[in-house]
Design a protein around this motif. Sequence first.
Motif, PDB file in Angstrom:
ATOM      1  N   GLU A 179      42.344  39.465  42.198  1.00 49.48           N
ATOM      2  CA  GLU A 179      43.196  38.485  42.874  1.00 49.48           C
ATOM      3  C   GLU A 179      44.318  39.240  43.555  1.00 49.48           C
ATOM      4  O   GLU A 179      44.986  40.069  42.948  1.00 49.48           O
ATOM      5  N   ALA A 180      44.556  38.952  44.837  1.00 52.07           N
ATOM      6  CA  ALA A 180      45.447  39.772  45.654  1.00 52.07           C
ATOM      7  C   ALA A 180      46.877  39.825  45.121  1.00 52.07           C
ATOM      8  O   ALA A 180      47.470  40.909  44.997  1.00 52.07           O
ATOM      9  N   PHE A 181      47.456  38.680  44.789  1.00 51.41           N
ATOM     10  CA  PHE A 181      48.844  38.653  44.317  1.00 51.41           C
ATOM     11  C   PHE A 181      48.959  39.310  42.948  1.00 51.41           C
ATOM     12  O   PHE A 181      49.925  40.031  42.665  1.00 51.41           O
ATOM     13  N   GLU A 182      47.982  39.077  42.109  1.00 49.53           N
ATOM     14  CA  GLU A 182      47.995  39.672  40.773  1.00 49.53           C
ATOM     15  C   GLU A 182      47.853  41.182  40.861  1.00 49.53           C
ATOM     16  O   GLU A 182      48.517  41.929  40.127  1.00 49.53           O
ATOM     17  N   SER A 241      40.346  33.912  37.016  1.00 49.59           N
ATOM     18  CA  SER A 241      40.532  35.346  37.215  1.00 49.59           C
ATOM     19  C   SER A 241      39.717  36.159  36.217  1.00 49.59           C
ATOM     20  O   SER A 241      39.037  37.120  36.581  1.00 49.59           O
ATOM     21  N   HIS A 242      39.777  35.787  34.944  1.00 50.74           N
ATOM     22  CA  HIS A 242      39.052  36.542  33.922  1.00 50.74           C
ATOM     23  C   HIS A 242      37.549  36.469  34.168  1.00 50.74           C
ATOM     24  O   HIS A 242      36.844  37.483  34.075  1.00 50.74           O
ATOM     25  N   LEU A 243      37.050  35.278  34.505  1.00 48.67           N
ATOM     26  CA  LEU A 243      35.619  35.108  34.742  1.00 48.67           C
ATOM     27  C   LEU A 243      35.159  35.860  35.983  1.00 48.67           C
ATOM     28  O   LEU A 243      34.167  36.609  35.951  1.00 48.67           O
ATOM     29  N   LEU A 244      35.875  35.684  37.092  1.00 48.64           N
ATOM     30  CA  LEU A 244      35.449  36.288  38.346  1.00 48.64           C
ATOM     31  C   LEU A 244      35.600  37.803  38.333  1.00 48.64           C
ATOM     32  O   LEU A 244      34.780  38.525  38.919  1.00 48.64           O
ATOM     33  N   GLU A 245      36.635  38.294  37.678  1.00 51.78           N
ATOM     34  CA  GLU A 245      36.777  39.748  37.551  1.00 51.78           C
ATOM     35  C   GLU A 245      35.609  40.342  36.766  1.00 51.78           C
ATOM     36  O   GLU A 245      35.079  41.405  37.123  1.00 51.78           O
ATOM     37  N   PHE A 302      32.605  27.356  38.773  1.00 50.68           N
ATOM     38  CA  PHE A 302      32.748  28.804  38.668  1.00 50.68           C
ATOM     39  C   PHE A 302      31.377  29.459  38.496  1.00 50.68           C
ATOM     40  O   PHE A 302      31.088  30.504  39.088  1.00 50.68           O
ATOM     41  N   ASN A 303      30.546  28.845  37.677  1.00 53.81           N
ATOM     42  CA  ASN A 303      29.207  29.388  37.475  1.00 53.81           C
ATOM     43  C   ASN A 303      28.393  29.335  38.766  1.00 53.81           C
ATOM     44  O   ASN A 303      27.660  30.286  39.090  1.00 53.81           O
ATOM     45  N   ALA A 304      28.515  28.227  39.513  1.00 55.72           N
ATOM     46  CA  ALA A 304      27.811  28.117  40.789  1.00 55.72           C
ATOM     47  C   ALA A 304      28.295  29.182  41.777  1.00 55.72           C
ATOM     48  O   ALA A 304      27.501  29.765  42.533  1.00 55.72           O
TER      49      ALA A 304
END
Length: 243
Positions: free
Chosen positions: A187-190, A176-180, A145-147
């Motif tokens: 996230e599309a479905f979320e 999701s929490h990290l990338l947001e 995720f960090n990369a």
Amino acid sequence: MPTFKIATYNIHKGLSPFNRRAILHDLRERLHELDADIVFLQEVQGERLFGRHAVDTGKPQHEFLGQENWPHQAYGMNAVYDGGHHGNAIVSRFPILSWDNQDVSTNPLESRGMLHCEIALPGGDKLHCLCVHFDLTKRGRSIQFNALTERVKKVVPPDAPLLIAGDFNDWNNHASHLLERELEVREAFEARGGKLAKSWPARLPIFRLDRIYVRGLDIVHCEMHPWRKISDHAALSAMLALP
């Protein structure tokens, strides 16, 4: 452009659940029916030299699946073994301007990569697409995720439309929490229905492992496709539009 459709699918090396039979021809038919413009594929065999279910199509799996429908293709080789190799692939109806595969492996048992393509959309916009397949271990995923966030911040302009899709193996929904927070993606479905899609196992989906993250795009519609006899994962698709 009005809208375009994308899909993501872990094709399980072209084998049915439990590796009982080869399903490449069935898989190609289903993907053609899906009629997506861009498809993110994981566990794609670029070469298989032998094996009980080896299918000689004369082409790597992404080329066999993409022929006729998706003329533009990129393949990132991740896992190499005596019988061949596999990795991630992106096949597209739109031109792929450039691509790069970044090795994000964290242990000897899981060879992983991030395939990054820059795709020319009709109308002139450039879409950045990253196809990922991350580790089964929490520690490995954290490193990956960090990369991922580092790569996007470094090479993707903040105003460029962005798609990140694939098999995240993210059992506890840390992604999701990290990338947001780090990349301002949704996230599309979320975003459309309030919940991530249950995509694994395909016969009775319980876990939300496969995702489609977007930035700079409107999410028009999402759908999950539980093709139970094709792979152990369900396929996900989303209709998207430039704002």
